[in-house]
Design a protein around this motif. Structure first.
Motif, mmCIF file in Angstrom:
data_model
loop_
_atom_site.group_PDB
_atom_site.id
_atom_site.type_symbol
_atom_site.label_atom_id
_atom_site.label_comp_id
_atom_site.label_asym_id
_atom_site.label_seq_id
_atom_site.Cartn_x
_atom_site.Cartn_y
_atom_site.Cartn_z
ATOM 1 N N ALA A 1 11.485 -11.882 -51.497
ATOM 2 C CA ALA A 1 10.096 -12.335 -51.438
ATOM 3 C C ALA A 1 9.205 -11.187 -50.973
ATOM 4 O O ALA A 1 9.661 -10.230 -50.346
ATOM 5 C CB ALA A 1 9.975 -13.522 -50.486
ATOM 6 N N GLU A 2 7.924 -11.294 -51.287
ATOM 7 C CA GLU A 2 6.977 -10.256 -50.897
ATOM 8 C C GLU A 2 6.986 -10.072 -49.378
ATOM 9 O O GLU A 2 6.970 -11.034 -48.621
ATOM 10 C CB GLU A 2 5.575 -10.640 -51.373
ATOM 11 C CG GLU A 2 4.536 -9.549 -51.154
ATOM 12 C CD GLU A 2 3.195 -9.918 -51.733
ATOM 13 O OE1 GLU A 2 2.252 -9.129 -51.568
ATOM 14 O OE2 GLU A 2 3.090 -10.998 -52.358
ATOM 15 N N GLY A 3 7.060 -8.835 -48.948
ATOM 16 C CA GLY A 3 7.102 -8.531 -47.533
ATOM 17 C C GLY A 3 8.496 -8.336 -46.977
ATOM 18 O O GLY A 3 8.663 -7.803 -45.888
ATOM 19 N N LYS A 4 9.518 -8.787 -47.710
ATOM 20 C CA LYS A 4 10.898 -8.582 -47.282
ATOM 21 C C LYS A 4 11.344 -7.175 -47.700
ATOM 22 O O LYS A 4 10.894 -6.640 -48.725
ATOM 23 C CB LYS A 4 11.821 -9.619 -47.917
ATOM 24 C CG LYS A 4 11.555 -11.047 -47.474
ATOM 25 C CD LYS A 4 12.010 -11.261 -46.039
ATOM 26 C CE LYS A 4 11.823 -12.713 -45.620
ATOM 27 N NZ LYS A 4 12.867 -13.594 -46.137
ATOM 28 N N VAL A 5 12.254 -6.589 -46.939
ATOM 29 C CA VAL A 5 12.728 -5.234 -47.225
ATOM 30 C C VAL A 5 13.948 -5.306 -48.137
ATOM 31 O O VAL A 5 14.969 -5.881 -47.766
ATOM 32 C CB VAL A 5 13.093 -4.488 -45.930
ATOM 33 C CG1 VAL A 5 13.611 -3.086 -46.246
ATOM 34 C CG2 VAL A 5 11.878 -4.417 -45.009
#
Length: 311
Positions: free
Chosen positions: A242-246
């Motif tokens: 998901a967006e923001g996950k590394v």
């Protein structure tokens, strides 16, 4: 991941949910396999008799027999099934006859881990898919020549009917009232083929790409064409986050890709770190004398970039 060489007459023991105390078997045939997680878990392989097999994760589908510790002597880990059949059999019919002698189980004590299903091919060209349904093995003749992951194989083949409109080549010009319509470029007959990385979409794409691929003059050209088709199925790192996950080096990214020449007993592979195609020729291995070994597919995780000098 490693490539594994199994010599003839090697004693092996299957894992069970309670230890390394399952089915014991000795290899009749020499095997070269590509292993995941650990060296015993061969995910793709070929034996010297020309039998080939591979496993594919099958989440939310399929059901193995319930694990029974009293039957450990017959119990075989699903992740070692490929090793077992390649060590012992030369044809699909032999596998079908012998499978009733073993109990395939997951190594998860709680039984919550994903099942797998398998493709099995022999040198004659025959291919089958094996899935477990309510604890029973079910074999399906694979006329499509494709397998991905979930849902089940029968559903995947039925789903091809949703793409009955696809065809090789270009769509013919059409008229929309007084407006002339024509293709923007080559291959418009495949307009609408699914391009995402879900298993159903990959199944459809692989089926149509394979069915329309020209027959090559020799095995080497066929293998190279196979890798060109398989280039379309590389899953890059990061798309599952998901967006923001590394993003990290997740197992579901395409770590390696392989092709097998069953007639000439050759297995080819390339990896996410090295796109050069490497091969192992089973004909050059003396499986009576060779020692068991497991060797990393890559010793370094960065392939060199070659500079072309223009003079």
């Amino acid at each position: 991941s490693e490539y594994v060489i199994i010599p003839r007459n090697l004693n092996q023991t299957s894992y069970t949910p309670t230890g390394i105390n399952g089915l014991k078997f000795k290899s009749k045939y020499g095997v070269v396999g590509l292993a995941i997680i650990q060296k015993e878990f061969i995910a793709e392989g070929l034996n010297e008799a020309g039998l080939s097999a591979g496993l594919f994760y099958f989440p939310h589908y399929g059901k193995y027999p319930e694990y029974d510790q009293k039957q450990n002597s017959r119990t075989l880990s699903d992740l070692q099934f490929v090793s077992w059949i390649l060590s012992n059999f030369s044809t699909i019919d032999e596998v079908k006859k012998a499978i009733e002698q073993v109990r395939i189980v997951s190594l998860d004590k709680e039984g919550a881990s994903s099942t797998v299903h398998w493709r099995i091919g022999e040198a004659s060209g025959r291919q089958v898919v094996l899935e477990f349904e309510n604890g029973k093995p079910c074999f399906y003749e694979n006329q499509v020549g494709v397998l991905t992951n979930s849902p089940d194989f029968k559903w995947q083949v039925t789903n091809l009917n949703n793409y009955v409109n696809l065809f090789p080549g270009n769509a013919q010009p059409q008229s929309l009232g007084n407006v002339a319509l024509r293709s923007f470029g080559a291959g418009s007959g495949f307009l609408g083929i699914p391009g995402d990385v879900t298993p159903p979409s990959r199944f459809v794409r692989a089926a149509f790409y394979q069915a329309t691929a020209p027959v090559q003059d020799n095995a080497r050209q066929t293998v190279l064409q196979g890798f060109q088709i398989l280039n379309n199925f590389d899953i890059p790192l990061g798309i599952e986050f998901a967006e923001g996950k590394v993003p990290v080096n997740i197992p579901s990214a395409t770590q390696w890709t392989s092709a097998t020449d069953m007639r000439h007993r050759m297995i080819y592979y390339r990896t996410m770190y090295n796109s050069a195609i490497r091969s192992i020729d089973l004909n050059k291995i003396d499986f009576q004398r060779v020692k068991y070994r497991a060797v990393p597919l890559d010793t370094i995780k960065e392939q060199p970039v070659m500079e072309v000098s223009i003079r």
